[in-house]
Design an enzyme around this catalytic site. Sequence first.
Site, short mmCIF file in Angstrom:
data_model
loop_
_atom_site.label_atom_id
_atom_site.label_comp_id
_atom_site.label_asym_id
_atom_site.label_seq_id
_atom_site.Cartn_x
_atom_site.Cartn_y
_atom_site.Cartn_z
N ASP A 137 0.95 -1.33 -0.12
CA ASP A 137 0.14 0.13 -0.12
C ASP A 137 0.82 1.35 -0.13
O ASP A 137 2.00 1.02 0.22
CB ASP A 137 -0.84 0.02 1.23
CG ASP A 137 -1.93 1.26 1.42
OD1 ASP A 137 -2.29 1.77 0.40
OD2 ASP A 137 -1.57 1.94 2.45
N SER A 138 0.29 2.27 -0.39
CA SER A 138 0.98 3.71 -0.21
C SER A 138 1.65 3.94 1.27
O SER A 138 2.40 4.88 1.31
CB SER A 138 0.23 4.74 -0.67
OG SER A 138 -1.02 4.74 -0.01
N TYR B 141 -0.44 8.38 -2.41
CA TYR B 141 -0.64 8.28 -3.81
C TYR B 141 -1.83 9.00 -4.40
O TYR B 141 -1.69 9.16 -5.71
CB TYR B 141 -0.80 6.87 -4.33
CG TYR B 141 0.44 6.11 -3.81
CD1 TYR B 141 1.76 6.35 -3.20
CD2 TYR B 141 0.52 4.73 -4.31
CE1 TYR B 141 2.75 5.57 -3.12
CE2 TYR B 141 1.81 3.78 -4.06
CZ TYR B 141 2.75 4.32 -3.52
OH TYR B 141 3.94 3.38 -3.44
N GLY B 142 -2.60 9.36 -3.61
CA GLY B 142 -4.02 9.86 -4.13
C GLY B 142 -3.88 10.90 -4.85
O GLY B 142 -5.29 11.29 -5.58
N CYS C 243 -4.31 -1.11 -2.10
CA CYS C 243 -4.37 0.50 -2.29
C CYS C 243 -5.22 0.64 -3.50
O CYS C 243 -5.07 -0.25 -4.53
CB CYS C 243 -3.09 0.92 -2.46
SG CYS C 243 -2.95 2.50 -2.75
N ASN C 244 -6.32 1.26 -3.19
CA ASN C 244 -7.12 1.51 -4.48
C ASN C 244 -6.73 2.27 -5.48
O ASN C 244 -6.70 2.01 -6.72
CB ASN C 244 -8.42 2.21 -3.75
CG ASN C 244 -9.41 1.34 -3.11
OD1 ASN C 244 -10.58 0.81 -3.69
ND2 ASN C 244 -9.18 1.52 -1.77
N THR C 245 -5.90 3.33 -5.19
CA THR C 245 -5.14 4.37 -5.98
C THR C 245 -4.19 3.29 -6.79
O THR C 245 -4.00 3.54 -8.11
CB THR C 245 -4.54 5.40 -5.43
OG1 THR C 245 -5.46 5.89 -4.56
CG2 THR C 245 -4.07 6.10 -6.58
N GLU D 88 -5.52 9.39 9.64
CA GLU D 88 -4.07 9.08 10.03
C GLU D 88 -3.78 10.09 11.38
O GLU D 88 -2.89 9.89 12.15
CB GLU D 88 -3.09 9.53 8.95
CG GLU D 88 -3.37 8.67 7.82
CD GLU D 88 -2.00 8.27 7.16
OE1 GLU D 88 -1.02 9.06 7.10
OE2 GLU D 88 -1.91 7.39 6.24
N CYS E 224 -11.44 3.58 -0.74
CA CYS E 224 -10.09 4.01 -0.04
C CYS E 224 -9.63 3.21 1.13
O CYS E 224 -10.58 3.17 1.89
CB CYS E 224 -9.91 5.40 0.11
SG CYS E 224 -8.39 5.90 1.11
N THR E 225 -8.48 2.74 1.13
CA THR E 225 -8.01 1.85 2.28
C THR E 225 -8.33 2.26 3.74
O THR E 225 -8.55 1.61 4.40
CB THR E 225 -6.58 1.64 2.11
OG1 THR E 225 -5.75 2.79 2.02
CG2 THR E 225 -6.31 0.33 1.11
N HIS E 226 -8.33 3.68 3.89
CA HIS E 226 -8.47 4.21 5.36
C HIS E 226 -10.18 4.24 5.56
O HIS E 226 -10.28 4.50 6.78
CB HIS E 226 -7.99 5.71 5.15
CG HIS E 226 -6.73 5.92 5.11
ND1 HIS E 226 -5.87 5.42 3.98
CD2 HIS E 226 -5.56 6.25 5.99
CE1 HIS E 226 -4.47 5.60 4.26
NE2 HIS E 226 -4.36 6.30 5.58
N1 DGL Z 1 -4.08 3.70 -0.08
C1 DGL Z 1 -4.66 4.91 -0.70
C2 DGL Z 1 -6.21 4.30 -1.46
O1 DGL Z 1 -6.67 3.43 -1.19
C3 DGL Z 1 -5.07 5.98 0.35
C4 DGL Z 1 -4.20 6.62 0.52
C5 DGL Z 1 -3.03 7.42 -0.60
O2 DGL Z 1 -3.78 8.52 -0.97
O3 DGL Z 1 -2.09 7.10 -0.73
O4 DGL Z 1 -6.30 5.00 -2.45
#
Ligand code: DGL
Length: 275
Positions: free
Chosen positions: A13-14, A45-46, A76-78, A155, A187-189
Amino acid sequence: MTDIRQAPIGVFDSGLGGLTVAREIMRNLPTEKIVYFGDTARVPYGNKSKETIIRYSRQIVRFLQTQEIKAIVIACNTATAYALDVLQEEVDVPVIGVIESGAHMAVDSTRNKQIGVIATKATISTHVYTDTISRMDPEINVISQACPLLVPLVEEGWIHDQITDEIIMRYVDDLIEHDIDTLILGCTHYPLLRSEMRKLLGDRVTLVNPAYETAKALEQLLTEKDLRNIMPKAKDEPTPYRFFVSDDSERFADFANSILPIDVKSAKIIPIEEY
Ligand code: DGL
């Protein structure tokens, strides 16, 4: 390693958010080993470009391959939105992302064919959830909303907070106007904000957690490829989970300990730009 089935699964993940996916894998597949990489030096990464996200993802995969992984989960979705296709082409182990299974669950659960998606700006701008859902059922209307403020709030630990509630409401206002009955937490969060969303949206809207769906899809993939680790853990075997980051391992360990069902003592820092 003699038996590939005993090799770990690479999860990346990012940064911290992919731990929500690792958590579901730990719950769903307790005999599997995990090597987790969080790109804490280069998060988020978003709001980065496609080229950059693909370059970062390739570097991480090169690192994971040094750990003799048997499969890769892009947690990570992005990174899934931008790099899944590229990595599936280039890598010689199975690679899955978090989008397809979340989309599938949403399609199964909607009754009125109005699905909302919330995610980072980068994920929303690819239209990947809309395209994936339209392929599954062209009659479904997908209403998307980028929510860039939610990752920093999570976060920061502001999960049960009035300010966060107000920001969530502002973001989902338009989705409610469209009468969505299903919302993908893209999004993972966001699964960490699940109880707040449930409180604000009520029971009428089904919340889809792609992390949970991905762990189920991973189980299916490993079974199909005969890659499941069916060996029970030996008594003296070291912990089956290893954590790597690109920066700030203490903060990572603190966050990991707040959401994982295990004790994370440390995460090793990797100079990821060298891969
Ligand atoms: N992990 C990213 C996602 O699921 C969220 C955090 C980021 O922007 O890197 O899209």
